[in-house]
Enzyme design. Structure first.
Site, PDB file in Angstrom:
ATOM      1  N   GLY A   1     -20.771  32.813  15.760  1.00  0.00           N
ATOM      2  CA  GLY A   1     -19.422  33.195  16.137  1.00  0.00           C
ATOM      3  C   GLY A   1     -19.420  34.216  17.258  1.00  0.00           C
ATOM      4  O   GLY A   1     -20.244  34.162  18.178  1.00  0.00           O
ATOM      5  N   CYS A   2     -18.509  35.176  17.174  1.00  0.00           N
ATOM      6  CA  CYS A   2     -18.347  36.161  18.248  1.00  0.00           C
ATOM      7  C   CYS A   2     -19.591  37.015  18.466  1.00  0.00           C
ATOM      8  O   CYS A   2     -19.780  37.576  19.549  1.00  0.00           O
ATOM      9  CB  CYS A   2     -17.148  37.054  17.951  1.00  0.00           C
ATOM     10  SG  CYS A   2     -15.573  36.173  17.879  1.00  0.00           S
ATOM     11  N   ALA A   3     -20.444  37.130  17.471  1.00  0.00           N
ATOM     12  CA  ALA A   3     -21.666  37.929  17.615  1.00  0.00           C
ATOM     13  C   ALA A   3     -22.713  37.230  18.473  1.00  0.00           C
ATOM     14  O   ALA A   3     -23.703  37.847  18.872  1.00  0.00           O
ATOM     15  CB  ALA A   3     -22.260  38.243  16.242  1.00  0.00           C
TER      16      ALA A   3
ATOM     17  N   LEU B   1     -18.926  41.701  17.118  1.00  0.00           N
ATOM     18  CA  LEU B   1     -18.693  41.540  15.689  1.00  0.00           C
ATOM     19  C   LEU B   1     -18.448  40.067  15.419  1.00  0.00           C
ATOM     20  O   LEU B   1     -17.686  39.413  16.138  1.00  0.00           O
ATOM     21  CB  LEU B   1     -17.482  42.358  15.251  1.00  0.00           C
ATOM     22  CG  LEU B   1     -17.605  43.880  15.379  1.00  0.00           C
ATOM     23  CD1 LEU B   1     -16.220  44.505  15.548  1.00  0.00           C
ATOM     24  CD2 LEU B   1     -18.290  44.456  14.150  1.00  0.00           C
TER      25      LEU B   1
END
Length: 353
Positions: free
Chosen positions: A142-144, A340
């Site tokens: 994901g965003c990480a 995050l």
């Protein structure tokens, strides 16, 4: 003998052609969500407070008003991801003065579509990579994924100092929107998500100049799987967002970041620039508070959110590119990259310009 640092030889970005203006998205949202959550009047601030003006999409805005099957979404994902990957790769190779056959490894980070054969194998059919190139597709960050991907690519370069590693990060988040889903998480997604791609060339070779990629760190909260992610449903990927994300950042993020920095003999004061993934406006506010920054200090983070929205893993690399190019706004000292993502996980990394 000190290890030769992994350096960022090139960094390029690309996005699809369709522009989504936030005011147009809000107008569609007014029609779509008029009878839910107390009426659209209560929901309109979500669009206004997102601090986004434009995003980019691989499909026109009318596409989002209709239902689509998972297979249709994924076909669009494969088609458009390949176009953007080729564009970003070409830009990065041009910057580095390289050709595709000079690359030794490809790392592809993505969480918004399914590809088997993987995206790197598909890209090999349209770009002249060597047949012995090493491939590493990475899914689920994901965003990480922007920072984790950068860290993994740097590790690969350090393990094979003569190699040149191509990192590709592609996310077509907007394709996951499901018109019949009236959940608040899906509504928030309509106000945030955009599509984008980033490409970086990384190497430890003596002939490479560019920012040095330093140490990285990851922290995954226990019992936090429900904070962020996807649920796989019949017609696609259903977004999961917890309202607690800004609170988690506000309460927990600073000690994690400070412990990481202390391990390198640093404090937040020593950081020359904060390169933060813009999960959303409230998350950016929480990050500025964590680092005792003035409101609005995360200039490039806010600019990327304003112009491109949240492109998941690719977004932090857009912010890094803007930060590296804006030397006038950058203080002395290393850059701190933060993201995050699902897990719930934060990933941090130092970059030395």
């Amino acid at each position: 003998m000190p290890q030769t640092p992994a350096r960022l030889a090139a960094l390029a970005v690309a996005w699809p052609p369709h522009v989504l203006r936030q005011e147009d998205v809000a107008a569609n949202g007014a029609e779509m969500f008029a009878t839910t959550h107390g009426g659209f009047a209560r929901l309109a601030p979500i669009y206004r407070n997102a601090l986004i003006e434009t995003r980019h999409s691989c499909v026109p805005i009318d596409w989002y008003l209709k239902r689509h099957s998972f297979s249709e979404r994924n076909d669009l994902f494969l088609e458009n991801a390949l176009v953007l990957l080729a564009e970003a790769s070409g830009k990065a190779l041009d910057q580095a003065g390289l050709t595709a056959d000079q690359l030794d490894s490809i790392v592809v980070v993505c969480t918004t579509g399914i590809a088997t054969p993987a995206l790197d194998a598909r890209l090999m059919q349209v770009m002249p990579f060597r047949p012995d190139v090493k491939r590493l597709p990475v899914f689920g960050l994901g965003c990480a994924g922007g920072v984790v991907g950068l860290a993994r690519a740097a590790d690969m370069a350090r393990a094979h100092p003569d190699d040149r590693v191509l990192l590709l990060v592609i996310e077509l988040c907007a394709l996951t929107f499901r018109a019949q889903d009236r959940s608040r998480s899906n509504l928030v997604a309509t106000a945030l998500f955009g599509d984008g791609c980033a490409a970086a060339v990384i190497s430890c070779r003596d002939d490479v100049t560019g920012p040095a990629l330093g140490v990285s760190h990851e922290h995954t909260w226990p019992d936090s799987l429900e904070v962020m992610g996807w649920e796989v449903v019949d017609d696609g990927l259903k977004v999961v967002f917890s309202r607690d994300i800004p609170t988690l950042v506000q309460n927990d993020f600073r000690p994690i970041a400070e412990t990481f920095l202390e391990g390198q003999g640093l404090t937040p004061i020593d950081i020359g620039g904060f390169v933060c993934h813009p999960g959303g406006a409230r998350v950016i506010d929480a990050l500025e508070d964590c680092f005792a920054l003035e409101r609005g200090a995360l200039v490039h983070t806010r600019q990327v959110l304003r112009d491109h929205g949240n492109m998941s893993a690719a977004t932090v690399l857009f912010v890094l590119k803007a930060t590296l190019e804006d030397r006038a706004e950058r203080a002395e000292g290393p850059l701190l990259l933060t993201t995050l993502g699902p897990g719930f996980t934060t990933a941090l990394m130092l970059v030395h310009p």
